[in-house]
Design a protein around this motif. Structure first.
Motif, PDB file in Angstrom:
ATOM      1  N   LEU A  44       0.833  -1.199   0.000  1.00  0.00           N
ATOM      2  CA  LEU A  44       0.000   0.000   0.000  1.00  0.00           C
ATOM      3  C   LEU A  44       0.875   1.259   0.000  1.00  0.00           C
ATOM      4  O   LEU A  44       0.622   2.196  -0.755  1.00  0.00           O
ATOM      5  CB  LEU A  44      -0.919  -0.022   1.222  1.00  0.00           C
ATOM      6  CG  LEU A  44      -2.029   1.015   1.263  1.00  0.00           C
ATOM      7  CD1 LEU A  44      -2.942   0.882   0.054  1.00  0.00           C
ATOM      8  CD2 LEU A  44      -2.841   0.874   2.545  1.00  0.00           C
ATOM      9  N   ALA A  58      -3.663   0.752   9.823  1.00  0.00           N
ATOM     10  CA  ALA A  58      -3.265  -0.662   9.821  1.00  0.00           C
ATOM     11  C   ALA A  58      -1.999  -0.860  10.657  1.00  0.00           C
ATOM     12  O   ALA A  58      -1.931  -1.785  11.474  1.00  0.00           O
ATOM     13  CB  ALA A  58      -3.056  -1.154   8.388  1.00  0.00           C
ATOM     14  N   PHE A 122     -11.444  -8.166  -3.110  1.00  0.00           N
ATOM     15  CA  PHE A 122     -10.687  -7.369  -4.071  1.00  0.00           C
ATOM     16  C   PHE A 122      -9.719  -8.245  -4.867  1.00  0.00           C
ATOM     17  O   PHE A 122      -9.641  -8.152  -6.106  1.00  0.00           O
ATOM     18  CB  PHE A 122      -9.936  -6.249  -3.337  1.00  0.00           C
ATOM     19  CG  PHE A 122      -9.067  -5.401  -4.222  1.00  0.00           C
ATOM     20  CD1 PHE A 122      -9.590  -4.792  -5.358  1.00  0.00           C
ATOM     21  CD2 PHE A 122      -7.738  -5.191  -3.908  1.00  0.00           C
ATOM     22  CE1 PHE A 122      -8.785  -3.997  -6.181  1.00  0.00           C
ATOM     23  CE2 PHE A 122      -6.921  -4.400  -4.730  1.00  0.00           C
ATOM     24  CZ  PHE A 122      -7.455  -3.812  -5.868  1.00  0.00           C
TER      25      PHE A 122
HETATM   26  C1  1PX Z   1      -2.487  -7.514  -3.294  1.00  0.00           C
HETATM   27  C2  1PX Z   1      -3.232  -6.235  -3.253  1.00  0.00           C
HETATM   28  C3  1PX Z   1      -3.548  -5.816  -1.895  1.00  0.00           C
HETATM   29  C4  1PX Z   1      -3.558  -4.361  -1.653  1.00  0.00           C
HETATM   30  C5  1PX Z   1      -2.981  -4.090  -0.318  1.00  0.00           C
HETATM   31  C6  1PX Z   1      -3.830  -3.271   0.475  1.00  0.00           C
HETATM   32  C7  1PX Z   1      -3.523  -3.345   1.922  1.00  0.00           C
HETATM   33  C8  1PX Z   1      -4.585  -2.618   2.593  1.00  0.00           C
HETATM   34  C9  1PX Z   1      -4.464  -2.476   4.044  1.00  0.00           C
HETATM   35  C10 1PX Z   1      -5.732  -1.919   4.536  1.00  0.00           C
HETATM   36  C11 1PX Z   1      -5.893  -2.054   5.992  1.00  0.00           C
HETATM   37  C12 1PX Z   1      -7.073  -1.310   6.448  1.00  0.00           C
HETATM   38  C13 1PX Z   1      -7.323  -1.522   7.887  1.00  0.00           C
HETATM   39  C14 1PX Z   1      -8.550  -0.799   8.272  1.00  0.00           C
HETATM   40  C15 1PX Z   1      -9.004  -1.159   9.644  1.00  0.00           C
HETATM   41  C16 1PX Z   1     -10.224  -0.313   9.966  1.00  0.00           C
HETATM   42  O1  1PX Z   1     -11.299  -0.594   9.471  1.00  0.00           O
HETATM   43  N1  1PX Z   1     -10.067   0.716  10.816  1.00  0.00           N
HETATM   44  C17 1PX Z   1     -11.130   1.637  11.129  1.00  0.00           C
HETATM   45  C18 1PX Z   1     -11.800   1.264  12.421  1.00  0.00           C
HETATM   46  O2  1PX Z   1     -10.858   1.218  13.457  1.00  0.00           O
HETATM   47  P1  1PX Z   1     -11.265   1.770  14.901  1.00  0.00           P
HETATM   48  O3  1PX Z   1     -10.042   1.513  15.779  1.00  0.00           O
HETATM   49  O4  1PX Z   1     -11.558   3.234  14.745  1.00  0.00           O
HETATM   50  O5  1PX Z   1     -12.463   0.993  15.364  1.00  0.00           O
HETATM   51  C19 1PX Z   1     -10.540   3.013  11.149  1.00  0.00           C
HETATM   52  O6  1PX Z   1     -11.491   3.959  11.501  1.00  0.00           O
HETATM   53  C20 1PX Z   1      -9.944   3.223   9.802  1.00  0.00           C
HETATM   54  C21 1PX Z   1      -9.464   4.335   9.353  1.00  0.00           C
HETATM   55  C22 1PX Z   1      -8.688   4.396   8.077  1.00  0.00           C
HETATM   56  C23 1PX Z   1      -9.454   4.263   6.800  1.00  0.00           C
HETATM   57  C24 1PX Z   1      -9.700   2.859   6.370  1.00  0.00           C
HETATM   58  C25 1PX Z   1     -10.164   2.764   4.948  1.00  0.00           C
HETATM   59  C26 1PX Z   1     -10.041   1.327   4.565  1.00  0.00           C
HETATM   60  C27 1PX Z   1     -10.038   1.067   3.125  1.00  0.00           C
HETATM   61  C28 1PX Z   1      -9.557  -0.332   2.929  1.00  0.00           C
HETATM   62  C29 1PX Z   1      -9.108  -0.603   1.604  1.00  0.00           C
HETATM   63  C30 1PX Z   1      -7.666  -0.287   1.366  1.00  0.00           C
HETATM   64  C31 1PX Z   1      -7.498   0.119  -0.050  1.00  0.00           C
HETATM   65  C32 1PX Z   1      -6.150  -0.044  -0.538  1.00  0.00           C
HETATM   66  C33 1PX Z   1      -6.088  -0.022  -1.993  1.00  0.00           C
HETATM   67  C34 1PX Z   1      -5.214  -1.050  -2.567  1.00  0.00           C
END
Ligand code: 1PX
Length: 215
Positions: A44, A58, A122
Protein backbone atom coordinates in the motif's frame (compact mmCIF):
# COMPACT_ATOMS: atom_id res chain seq x y z
CA UNK A 1 12.57 1.74 9.85
CA UNK A 2 14.47 -1.53 9.81
CA UNK A 3 16.10 -2.99 6.76
CA UNK A 4 13.22 -5.41 6.29
CA UNK A 5 10.79 -2.53 5.80
CA UNK A 6 12.90 -0.99 3.05
CA UNK A 7 12.76 -4.05 0.86
CA UNK A 8 10.43 -3.95 -2.06
CA UNK A 9 7.05 -5.53 -1.66
CA UNK A 10 6.59 -8.98 -3.11
CA UNK A 11 3.27 -10.79 -3.18
CA UNK A 12 5.07 -14.07 -2.63
CA UNK A 13 6.05 -13.12 0.91
CA UNK A 14 2.43 -12.32 1.77
CA UNK A 15 1.42 -15.68 0.37
CA UNK A 16 4.09 -17.38 2.48
CA UNK A 17 2.81 -15.65 5.61
CA UNK A 18 -0.73 -16.90 5.00
CA UNK A 19 0.62 -20.36 4.20
CA UNK A 20 2.24 -20.55 7.61
CA UNK A 21 -0.64 -18.86 9.36
CA UNK A 22 -2.82 -21.92 9.90
CA UNK A 23 -1.55 -24.96 11.79
CA UNK A 24 -2.82 -28.45 11.10
CA UNK A 25 -5.44 -28.15 13.81
CA UNK A 26 -6.52 -24.75 12.42
CA UNK A 27 -4.84 -22.58 14.99
CA UNK A 28 -4.22 -19.10 13.58
CA UNK A 29 -0.68 -17.91 14.29
CA UNK A 30 -0.77 -14.28 15.33
CA UNK A 31 2.85 -13.82 14.31
CA UNK A 32 2.20 -14.86 10.72
CA UNK A 33 -1.12 -12.99 10.62
CA UNK A 34 0.77 -9.83 11.48
CA UNK A 35 3.51 -10.62 8.97
CA UNK A 36 0.89 -10.90 6.24
CA UNK A 37 -0.48 -7.47 7.11
CA UNK A 38 3.00 -5.97 7.26
CA UNK A 39 3.59 -7.09 3.71
CA UNK A 40 0.28 -5.64 2.54
CA UNK A 41 1.04 -2.33 4.23
CA UNK A 42 4.34 -2.27 2.38
CA UNK A 43 2.48 -2.68 -0.89
CA UNK A 44 0.00 0.00 0.00
CA UNK A 45 2.81 2.43 0.86
CA UNK A 46 4.53 1.71 -2.42
CA UNK A 47 1.39 2.84 -4.24
CA UNK A 48 1.67 6.40 -2.99
CA UNK A 49 1.24 8.70 -0.03
CA UNK A 50 -2.49 9.29 -0.61
CA UNK A 51 -2.98 5.90 1.02
CA UNK A 52 -1.08 6.73 4.16
CA UNK A 53 -4.20 7.46 6.24
CA UNK A 54 -5.16 3.86 5.57
CA UNK A 55 -1.76 2.32 6.18
CA UNK A 56 -1.28 4.37 9.36
CA UNK A 57 -4.37 2.81 10.88
CA UNK A 58 -3.26 -0.66 9.82
CA UNK A 59 0.22 -0.07 11.25
CA UNK A 60 -1.29 1.17 14.48
CA UNK A 61 -3.30 -2.02 14.83
CA UNK A 62 -0.33 -4.18 13.91
CA UNK A 63 1.71 -2.43 16.59
CA UNK A 64 -0.94 -3.06 19.24
CA UNK A 65 -0.82 -6.79 18.47
CA UNK A 66 2.99 -6.86 18.33
CA UNK A 67 3.15 -5.17 21.74
CA UNK A 68 0.80 -7.77 23.21
CA UNK A 69 2.88 -10.61 21.74
CA UNK A 70 6.06 -9.08 23.15
CA UNK A 71 4.53 -8.20 26.53
CA UNK A 72 4.47 -10.05 29.85
CA UNK A 73 1.48 -12.11 28.76
CA UNK A 74 3.01 -12.80 25.36
CA UNK A 75 2.68 -16.56 25.77
CA UNK A 76 -1.10 -16.14 25.55
CA UNK A 77 -0.79 -14.37 22.21
CA UNK A 78 0.83 -17.01 20.03
CA UNK A 79 -2.46 -17.91 18.36
CA UNK A 80 -5.77 -16.14 17.86
CA UNK A 81 -7.53 -18.96 19.70
CA UNK A 82 -5.32 -18.58 22.78
CA UNK A 83 -5.65 -14.81 22.67
CA UNK A 84 -9.45 -15.00 22.66
CA UNK A 85 -9.52 -17.46 25.58
CA UNK A 86 -7.03 -15.46 27.59
CA UNK A 87 -8.61 -12.07 27.09
CA UNK A 88 -12.14 -13.30 27.73
CA UNK A 89 -11.20 -15.26 30.84
CA UNK A 90 -9.37 -12.30 32.29
CA UNK A 91 -12.01 -9.73 31.36
CA UNK A 92 -9.64 -7.84 29.09
CA UNK A 93 -12.21 -7.10 26.38
CA UNK A 94 -14.84 -4.36 26.25
CA UNK A 95 -17.80 -6.42 25.08
CA UNK A 96 -20.64 -3.96 24.59
CA UNK A 97 -19.28 -0.46 24.90
CA UNK A 98 -15.89 1.16 24.99
CA UNK A 99 -14.42 1.08 28.47
CA UNK A 100 -11.17 0.12 30.11
CA UNK A 101 -9.87 -2.00 27.25
CA UNK A 102 -10.02 0.09 24.08
CA UNK A 103 -6.98 -1.72 22.70
CA UNK A 104 -7.73 -5.35 23.42
CA UNK A 105 -6.22 -7.91 21.09
CA UNK A 106 -9.72 -9.18 20.28
CA UNK A 107 -11.15 -5.86 19.08
CA UNK A 108 -7.93 -4.89 17.33
CA UNK A 109 -7.75 -8.13 15.40
CA UNK A 110 -11.45 -7.82 14.52
CA UNK A 111 -10.70 -4.59 12.61
CA UNK A 112 -8.02 -6.35 10.57
CA UNK A 113 -10.27 -9.36 10.16
CA UNK A 114 -12.98 -7.21 8.61
CA UNK A 115 -10.38 -5.67 6.30
CA UNK A 116 -9.29 -9.18 5.32
CA UNK A 117 -12.76 -9.78 3.91
CA UNK A 118 -12.34 -6.70 1.72
CA UNK A 119 -8.94 -7.99 0.64
CA UNK A 120 -10.36 -11.37 -0.25
CA UNK A 121 -13.06 -9.82 -2.45
CA UNK A 122 -10.69 -7.37 -4.07
CA UNK A 123 -8.06 -9.99 -4.88
CA UNK A 124 -10.66 -12.35 -6.30
CA UNK A 125 -11.93 -9.57 -8.49
CA UNK A 126 -8.38 -8.72 -9.62
CA UNK A 127 -7.63 -12.35 -10.33
CA UNK A 128 -10.62 -12.73 -12.62
CA UNK A 129 -10.37 -9.27 -14.18
CA UNK A 130 -9.77 -8.52 -17.82
CA UNK A 131 -7.58 -5.93 -19.50
CA UNK A 132 -10.25 -3.25 -19.44
CA UNK A 133 -11.23 -3.74 -15.79
CA UNK A 134 -10.58 -0.77 -13.54
CA UNK A 135 -8.79 -1.32 -10.24
CA UNK A 136 -10.63 1.60 -8.63
CA UNK A 137 -13.99 0.06 -9.52
CA UNK A 138 -12.99 -3.39 -8.30
CA UNK A 139 -11.63 -1.91 -5.10
CA UNK A 140 -14.68 0.18 -4.29
CA UNK A 141 -17.11 -2.60 -5.16
CA UNK A 142 -15.28 -4.93 -2.77
CA UNK A 143 -15.25 -2.21 -0.12
CA UNK A 144 -18.91 -1.31 -0.52
CA UNK A 145 -20.12 -4.85 0.21
CA UNK A 146 -17.76 -5.46 3.13
CA UNK A 147 -15.68 -3.09 5.21
CA UNK A 148 -17.63 0.07 4.44
CA UNK A 149 -20.53 -0.96 6.66
CA UNK A 150 -18.28 -0.51 9.70
CA UNK A 151 -17.06 2.93 8.68
CA UNK A 152 -18.63 6.32 9.26
CA UNK A 153 -19.51 8.48 6.27
CA UNK A 154 -16.35 10.55 6.43
CA UNK A 155 -14.09 7.48 6.28
CA UNK A 156 -16.12 6.02 3.39
CA UNK A 157 -15.78 9.29 1.56
CA UNK A 158 -12.01 9.46 2.09
CA UNK A 159 -11.62 5.82 1.09
CA UNK A 160 -13.61 6.43 -2.08
CA UNK A 161 -11.34 9.30 -3.04
CA UNK A 162 -8.22 7.23 -2.32
CA UNK A 163 -9.49 4.38 -4.51
CA UNK A 164 -9.60 6.76 -7.48
CA UNK A 165 -5.84 7.22 -7.09
CA UNK A 166 -5.07 3.53 -7.49
CA UNK A 167 -2.81 2.69 -10.42
CA UNK A 168 -4.35 0.93 -13.38
CA UNK A 169 -4.55 -2.83 -13.61
CA UNK A 170 -1.29 -3.29 -15.50
CA UNK A 171 0.69 -1.13 -13.14
CA UNK A 172 -0.99 -2.69 -10.13
CA UNK A 173 0.03 -6.17 -11.24
CA UNK A 174 3.57 -4.91 -11.76
CA UNK A 175 3.57 -3.56 -8.19
CA UNK A 176 2.84 -7.07 -6.91
CA UNK A 177 6.36 -7.87 -8.05
CA UNK A 178 5.87 -11.51 -8.98
CA UNK A 179 6.54 -11.32 -12.70
CA UNK A 180 4.11 -11.02 -15.57
CA UNK A 181 0.38 -10.42 -15.22
CA UNK A 182 -0.19 -14.14 -15.87
CA UNK A 183 2.22 -15.08 -13.10
CA UNK A 184 0.61 -12.59 -10.74
CA UNK A 185 -2.80 -14.10 -11.51
CA UNK A 186 -1.39 -17.53 -10.71
CA UNK A 187 0.05 -16.37 -7.36
CA UNK A 188 -3.29 -14.75 -6.53
CA UNK A 189 -4.98 -18.04 -7.29
CA UNK A 190 -2.66 -19.72 -4.84
CA UNK A 191 -2.99 -17.05 -2.16
CA UNK A 192 -6.76 -16.68 -2.18
CA UNK A 193 -7.77 -20.06 -0.73
CA UNK A 194 -5.23 -19.56 2.07
CA UNK A 195 -6.54 -16.09 2.89
CA UNK A 196 -10.12 -17.36 2.72
CA UNK A 197 -9.41 -20.16 5.13
CA UNK A 198 -7.72 -17.90 7.66
CA UNK A 199 -10.70 -15.56 7.34
CA UNK A 200 -13.20 -18.41 7.77
CA UNK A 201 -11.53 -19.91 10.83
CA UNK A 202 -11.34 -16.52 12.53
CA UNK A 203 -14.92 -15.68 11.57
CA UNK A 204 -16.21 -18.93 13.09
CA UNK A 205 -14.21 -18.47 16.27
CA UNK A 206 -15.47 -14.90 16.70
CA UNK A 207 -19.04 -15.93 15.92
CA UNK A 208 -18.95 -18.74 18.50
CA UNK A 209 -17.71 -16.34 21.15
CA UNK A 210 -20.09 -13.61 20.12
CA UNK A 211 -17.25 -11.23 19.34
CA UNK A 212 -18.23 -9.99 15.90
CA UNK A 213 -19.57 -6.65 17.13
CA UNK A 214 -16.87 -5.61 19.56
CA UNK A 215 -16.85 -1.83 20.03
C1 1PX B 1 -2.49 -7.51 -3.29
C2 1PX B 1 -3.23 -6.24 -3.25
C3 1PX B 1 -3.55 -5.82 -1.90
C4 1PX B 1 -3.56 -4.36 -1.65
C5 1PX B 1 -2.98 -4.09 -0.32
C6 1PX B 1 -3.83 -3.27 0.48
C7 1PX B 1 -3.52 -3.34 1.92
C8 1PX B 1 -4.58 -2.62 2.59
C9 1PX B 1 -4.46 -2.48 4.04
C10 1PX B 1 -5.73 -1.92 4.54
C11 1PX B 1 -5.89 -2.05 5.99
C12 1PX B 1 -7.07 -1.31 6.45
C13 1PX B 1 -7.32 -1.52 7.89
C14 1PX B 1 -8.55 -0.80 8.27
C15 1PX B 1 -9.00 -1.16 9.64
C16 1PX B 1 -10.22 -0.31 9.97
O1 1PX B 1 -11.30 -0.59 9.47
N1 1PX B 1 -10.07 0.72 10.82
C17 1PX B 1 -11.13 1.64 11.13
C18 1PX B 1 -11.80 1.26 12.42
O2 1PX B 1 -10.86 1.22 13.46
P1 1PX B 1 -11.27 1.77 14.90
O3 1PX B 1 -10.04 1.51 15.78
O4 1PX B 1 -11.56 3.23 14.75
O5 1PX B 1 -12.46 0.99 15.36
C19 1PX B 1 -10.54 3.01 11.15
O6 1PX B 1 -11.49 3.96 11.50
C20 1PX B 1 -9.94 3.22 9.80
C21 1PX B 1 -9.46 4.34 9.35
C22 1PX B 1 -8.69 4.40 8.08
C23 1PX B 1 -9.45 4.26 6.80
C24 1PX B 1 -9.70 2.86 6.37
C25 1PX B 1 -10.16 2.76 4.95
C26 1PX B 1 -10.04 1.33 4.57
C27 1PX B 1 -10.04 1.07 3.13
C28 1PX B 1 -9.56 -0.33 2.93
C29 1PX B 1 -9.11 -0.60 1.60
C30 1PX B 1 -7.67 -0.29 1.37
C31 1PX B 1 -7.50 0.12 -0.05
C32 1PX B 1 -6.15 -0.04 -0.54
C33 1PX B 1 -6.09 -0.02 -1.99
C34 1PX B 1 -5.21 -1.05 -2.57
Amino acid sequence: EGEEDQKKFCLQEVLDAYKMCLSEDKEVSLQHYVTGWRGLVKLLNSLGSVFSFISKDAVNKIQILVALMAGDSGSHYSTVQLMVEYELQNHLVDLTKRGNHPESGCRTLLRLHRALRWLQLFLESLRTSTEDSKTSTMCSEAYNVSLSQYHPWVVRKAAGMAFCMLPGRQEFFAALNVGSTEQAVAVLGEALPLISEVYQVTEELYAQRNLLDLP
